[in-house]
Design a protein around this motif. Structure first.
Motif: not given
Length: 82
Positions: A65-69, A71-74
């Protein structure tokens, strides 16, 4: 060398565990659990359905979930730069 450095034991001690089948002491197990998390317990006891399997799953989920967040920010940053 990496295990020894990660948990603060002598290289020879870690080598005895890995190469010669010696068992780590209680404090060494504690250090490995603190360093490697519940996934360590799952690796050494794969056939037992213990609480650590639930904890390992939760740890893995939180990491994803931290990685997904991130990526979403990028992606949001890139979309805003259009």
């Amino acid at each position: 060398m990496y295990v020894a450095a990660d948990i603060g034991v002598a290289v020879g001690t870690a080598r005895k565990w890995l190469d010669q089948g010696h068992c780590p002491s209680g404090p060494a197990y504690d250090a490995m659990i603190a360093t490697y998390g519940a996934a360590f317990l799952c690796a050494i006891r794969p056939d037992e359905a213990g609480w650590w399997h639930r904890v390992a799953r939760a740890e893995r989920q939180a990491a994803l979930e931290a990685r997904a967040e991130a990526i979403e920010q990028q992606l949001a940053s890139l979309r805003g730069a259009r």
